[in-house]
Design an enzyme around this catalytic site. Structure first.
Site, mmCIF file in Angstrom:
data_model
loop_
_atom_site.group_PDB
_atom_site.id
_atom_site.type_symbol
_atom_site.label_atom_id
_atom_site.label_comp_id
_atom_site.label_asym_id
_atom_site.label_seq_id
_atom_site.Cartn_x
_atom_site.Cartn_y
_atom_site.Cartn_z
ATOM 1 N N HIS A 134 0.827 -1.202 0.000
ATOM 2 C CA HIS A 134 0.000 0.000 0.000
ATOM 3 C C HIS A 134 0.867 1.260 0.000
ATOM 4 O O HIS A 134 0.702 2.152 -0.848
ATOM 5 C CB HIS A 134 -0.900 -0.014 1.247
ATOM 6 C CG HIS A 134 -1.763 1.189 1.415
ATOM 7 N ND1 HIS A 134 -3.096 1.202 1.081
ATOM 8 C CD2 HIS A 134 -1.494 2.445 1.886
ATOM 9 C CE1 HIS A 134 -3.612 2.389 1.333
ATOM 10 N NE2 HIS A 134 -2.657 3.174 1.823
ATOM 11 N N GLU A 135 1.794 1.341 0.941
ATOM 12 C CA GLU A 135 2.628 2.542 1.048
ATOM 13 C C GLU A 135 3.554 2.697 -0.149
ATOM 14 O O GLU A 135 3.863 3.821 -0.570
ATOM 15 C CB GLU A 135 3.437 2.516 2.350
ATOM 16 C CG GLU A 135 2.601 2.487 3.629
ATOM 17 C CD GLU A 135 1.594 3.618 3.741
ATOM 18 O OE1 GLU A 135 1.798 4.676 3.103
ATOM 19 O OE2 GLU A 135 0.587 3.452 4.457
ATOM 20 N N HIS A 178 1.750 4.566 -2.815
ATOM 21 C CA HIS A 178 1.841 6.010 -2.575
ATOM 22 C C HIS A 178 3.199 6.551 -3.021
ATOM 23 O O HIS A 178 3.296 7.582 -3.694
ATOM 24 C CB HIS A 178 1.680 6.312 -1.081
ATOM 25 C CG HIS A 178 0.274 6.329 -0.585
ATOM 26 N ND1 HIS A 178 -0.719 7.087 -1.152
ATOM 27 C CD2 HIS A 178 -0.306 5.682 0.468
ATOM 28 C CE1 HIS A 178 -1.850 6.916 -0.479
ATOM 29 N NE2 HIS A 178 -1.624 6.066 0.503
ATOM 30 N N GLU A 213 -4.845 7.725 -2.833
ATOM 31 C CA GLU A 213 -5.259 6.451 -2.259
ATOM 32 C C GLU A 213 -5.616 5.432 -3.336
ATOM 33 O O GLU A 213 -5.457 4.227 -3.128
ATOM 34 C CB GLU A 213 -6.453 6.663 -1.316
ATOM 35 C CG GLU A 213 -6.083 7.248 0.025
ATOM 36 C CD GLU A 213 -5.105 6.388 0.807
ATOM 37 O OE1 GLU A 213 -5.195 5.145 0.741
ATOM 38 O OE2 GLU A 213 -4.237 6.964 1.485
#
Length: 502
Positions: free
Chosen positions: A264-265, A268, A296
């Protein structure tokens, strides 16, 4: 002075402000990762001073006058129009906020994070409550200062997701909640029977951290322009055009939770790293994501649409087994079904893909009520537990797994949470368009099975990352997909995926 000269001058002013913003981000990074526990007072003063300086430079009469001379023009480069649009809005907004409120908020945030950590550790909301009350009050004051003709929460939402307000989110989230509840009713019995016990056996944290790093590198994270850290709550931040940081935590009982957070990170971080390679917007406020919802979408795209797919794990599972030996006896398909097991749970960041958006809808409604004063801060724990039971289907047993689980409110980030659910919706629209452009689902699955992400990353870069914040979210979405915001692709994706697990 020509309009070209004025644009160049605005660009210089913007880059100067961005340097200060990067400096503030460094302080915030350290606050979350390395800062000694007793240093919060001094850090608060530092953050106050920088925040006030940034605010004052944003409303400097010379900058205000400069912006007043500039209007968007089709003959200008797209990046210039984006910069002008953003600064006209920024100047109008910032000029209305007294420096005293900026200073007050920054000081509160510096002190509140320490108290949030104390409260979470003790599972005692009363420790954090006075600080949260002050933050809610200052956030409301800032919103009123910006526009006292709008509902405060609408003003706060707009700072994270332009042109999205309560009137848009209420029906969107009501329909999304209904769709998810209907699907949960249909698939819950079968999903509940999935054995995921092997995900909760003890694992070597250092080994899993090394595996997670390998996944980030394979996804394209550039360690010459970024790094990794540990924090109580995983996050990504940008400390400079060539300094993007990811944090994770390896304290969760389930071994997939750190993996999901890392993917997830990294989603980003790729957005941040790649956008800053566009020379037109490098080191400017246009570098990075156009909104938190679009941001997101990129992290959720990788965490779920890619990172929870069977094709992704056909490549990575044999490698994970080398780092987590007890998985050697677990077949790939059992692992795949386990990481997609869906059921109501307490912790948002560890929530499954199906129920995740329900956690966001809960927070959205709590925030709305705090901002319109229909809920007091002292009532938050009881309201949270009651709404969690009805919306998520889970009643927290403590404050730490309920209203104290997220750090966002301690950071004064009211209006941010809806971005997570919007990100899921945007991600689905981007995902289906990518499948069409790259030759269909079977071809993309083949790329994932071989650990070959080049075409996927290039598609994201060309369509999204390289554009940074040049276009408004609604315009970017229309450019890429030809559609407006639409939750139906997301609910269709969820239905297809979770019915297939039965």
């Amino acid at each position: 002075m020509t309009k070209k000269d004025l644009i160049a001058q605005l660009l210089d002013e913007d880059r100067a402000l961005q340097v200060l913003s990067y400096a503030l981000a460094v302080l915030e990074w350290d606050l979350e990762t390395e800062m000694p526990f007793g240093a919060s007072e001094g850090r608060s003063e530092q953050m106050e001073a920088l925040a006030v300086l940034i605010h004052e430079k944003s409303v400097d009469p010379r900058l205000v006058e400069l912006v007043s001379f500039l209007e968007e023009d089709p003959s200008y480069p797209n990046w210039a129009n984006g910069l002008i649009r953003n600064y006209r809005k920024k100047v109008e907004r910032e000029a209305k906020i007294p420096s005293s409120l900026i200073k007050k908020k920054s000081g509160l945030v510096g002190r509140a994070h320490k108290k949030w950590l104390e409260a979470k550790s003790a599972s005692d909301f009363s420790i954090f409550a006075p600080y949260l009350a002050d933050i809610v009050s200052v956030e409301r004051d800032i919103a009123y200062a910006c526009d006292n003709n709008k509902r405060p929460y609408d003003v706060l939402l707009d700072s994270y997701e332009p042109d999205i307000g309560i009137d848009d989110l209420d029906p969107l989230f009501e329909n999304l909640e209904k769709s998810i509840h209907l699907l949960m009713d249909e698939v819950a019995p079968g999903l509940k029977a999935i054995d995921d016990s092997f995900l909760f056996q003890a694992y070597d944290k250092k080994a899993l951290e090394e595996f997670c790093t390998q996944v980030s590198l394979a996804m394209g994270f550039d360690t010459s322009r970024g790094g990794f850290g540990i924090s109580a709550h995983p996050f990504t931040t940008t400390l400079g055009p060539d300094d993007v940081r990811i944090t994770n935590r390896f304290t969760d009982a389930g071994l997939f939770d750190p993996i999901g957070s890392q993917v997830h990170e990294t989603g980003h971080a790729l957005y941040e790293q790649k956008s800053s390679l566009n020379p037109d917007i490098r080191a400017t406020s246009l570098s990075g994501g156009v909104s938190m919802g679009i941001h997101e979408s990129q992290s959720r795209f990788w965490e779920n649409f890619m990172g929870r797919s069977l094709a992704f794990w056909k490549y990575w599972y044999p490698r994970l087994q080398q780092y987590v030996p007890h998985l050697i006896t677990v077949p790939l398909n059992d692992f795949y079904r386990a990481i997609n097991k869906a059921y109501p749970s307490a912790i948002r960041v560890n929530a499954d893909e199906l129920t995740y958006s329900l956690h966001i809808i809960l927070r959205y409604r709590i925030e709305k009520m705090l901002m319109d004063k229909s809920l007091s801060v002292s009532e938050v724990p009881e309201a949270w537990n009651d709404m969690s039971s009805k919306i998520v289907g889970y009643t927290p047993i403590s404050d730490s797994e309920g209203c104290l689980q997220d750090s966002h409110w301690a950071g004064g980030m009211f209006g941010y949470f809806p971005s997570y659910a919007l990100g899921n919706i945007y991600a689905a629209q981007f995902y289906f368009k990518m499948l069409d452009d790259l030759g269909g689902e079977e071809r993309v699955e083949n790329l994932l099975e071989n650990g070959d992400y080049e075409e996927i990353l290039k598609w994201q870069d060309v369509n999204i990352w390289h554009k940074g914040g040049i276009y408004l979210p609604k315009d970017l979405l229309l450019q890429v997909t030809g559609s407006t915001l639409d939750a139906r692709p997301y609910t269709r994706y969820l239905a297809n995926k979770f019915k297939s697990l039965l």
